[in-house]
Design a protein around this motif. Sequence first.
Motif, short mmCIF file in Angstrom:
data_model
loop_
_atom_site.label_atom_id
_atom_site.label_comp_id
_atom_site.label_asym_id
_atom_site.label_seq_id
_atom_site.Cartn_x
_atom_site.Cartn_y
_atom_site.Cartn_z
N ASP A 3 0.87 -1.17 0.00
CA ASP A 3 0.00 0.00 0.00
C ASP A 3 0.91 1.22 0.00
O ASP A 3 1.46 1.59 1.04
CB ASP A 3 -0.91 0.00 1.23
CG ASP A 3 -1.85 1.19 1.23
OD1 ASP A 3 -2.58 1.36 0.23
OD2 ASP A 3 -1.83 1.96 2.21
N LEU A 4 1.10 1.81 -1.17
CA LEU A 4 2.06 2.90 -1.34
C LEU A 4 1.75 4.11 -0.45
O LEU A 4 2.65 4.62 0.22
CB LEU A 4 2.14 3.30 -2.81
CG LEU A 4 3.20 4.33 -3.19
CD1 LEU A 4 4.59 3.86 -2.79
CD2 LEU A 4 3.14 4.62 -4.68
N VAL B 290 3.46 -2.88 3.91
CA VAL B 290 3.67 -4.04 3.04
C VAL B 290 3.16 -5.27 3.79
O VAL B 290 3.60 -5.56 4.89
CB VAL B 290 5.17 -4.20 2.71
CG1 VAL B 290 5.38 -5.44 1.85
CG2 VAL B 290 5.71 -2.96 2.03
N THR B 291 2.21 -5.97 3.17
CA THR B 291 1.65 -7.18 3.76
C THR B 291 2.29 -8.38 3.06
O THR B 291 2.22 -8.51 1.84
CB THR B 291 0.12 -7.22 3.57
OG1 THR B 291 -0.44 -6.04 4.16
CG2 THR B 291 -0.47 -8.46 4.24
N VAL B 292 2.92 -9.23 3.87
CA VAL B 292 3.60 -10.41 3.35
C VAL B 292 2.88 -11.65 3.86
O VAL B 292 2.71 -11.82 5.06
CB VAL B 292 5.08 -10.43 3.78
CG1 VAL B 292 5.77 -11.68 3.24
CG2 VAL B 292 5.81 -9.17 3.33
N THR B 293 2.47 -12.50 2.93
CA THR B 293 1.86 -13.78 3.26
C THR B 293 2.89 -14.87 2.97
O THR B 293 3.44 -14.92 1.86
CB THR B 293 0.59 -14.02 2.43
OG1 THR B 293 -0.31 -12.92 2.64
CG2 THR B 293 -0.10 -15.32 2.83
N SER B 294 3.14 -15.71 3.97
CA SER B 294 4.17 -16.74 3.81
C SER B 294 3.68 -18.06 4.40
O SER B 294 2.72 -18.11 5.17
CB SER B 294 5.47 -16.31 4.50
OG SER B 294 5.24 -16.04 5.86
N GLU B 295 4.39 -19.12 4.03
CA GLU B 295 4.04 -20.46 4.50
C GLU B 295 4.24 -20.59 6.01
O GLU B 295 3.52 -21.30 6.69
CB GLU B 295 4.89 -21.50 3.78
CG GLU B 295 4.62 -21.59 2.31
CD GLU B 295 5.61 -22.49 1.59
OE1 GLU B 295 6.58 -22.96 2.22
OE2 GLU B 295 5.42 -22.71 0.38
N GLN B 296 5.27 -19.90 6.52
CA GLN B 296 5.56 -19.92 7.95
C GLN B 296 6.16 -18.57 8.34
O GLN B 296 6.44 -17.74 7.49
CB GLN B 296 6.51 -21.06 8.28
CG GLN B 296 7.81 -21.04 7.51
CD GLN B 296 8.57 -22.34 7.68
OE1 GLN B 296 8.23 -23.16 8.51
NE2 GLN B 296 9.61 -22.53 6.88
N GLN B 297 6.37 -18.39 9.62
CA GLN B 297 6.93 -17.15 10.15
C GLN B 297 8.27 -16.85 9.45
O GLN B 297 9.12 -17.73 9.34
CB GLN B 297 7.17 -17.29 11.65
CG GLN B 297 7.67 -16.04 12.33
CD GLN B 297 6.58 -15.02 12.54
OE1 GLN B 297 5.41 -15.36 12.61
NE2 GLN B 297 6.96 -13.77 12.62
#
Length: 72
Positions: free
Chosen positions: A36-37, A42-49
């Motif tokens: 979101d400029l 910044v939203t980061v989606t990941s498999e794990q922490q």
Amino acid sequence: MVQKVYDVKGMTCDHCVQAVSSELNGLPGVEDVQVDLPSGQVTVTSEQQLDSAAVAAAVDVAGYELAGGESQ
């Protein structure tokens, strides 16, 4: 899935968004990056922490700076 929001300082344009997104998408386990400029979030989606140092390093390589780490 793990979703974290980070505050990134210095982003001002679409090129900034692409640079940060590209570096973060290169981290192992990252599934999605949304920037979101206007807010600098910044939203980061990941498999794990994710390791916060790895996230900070990726943002640094892109030419920007994490502002205090995770916002949520």
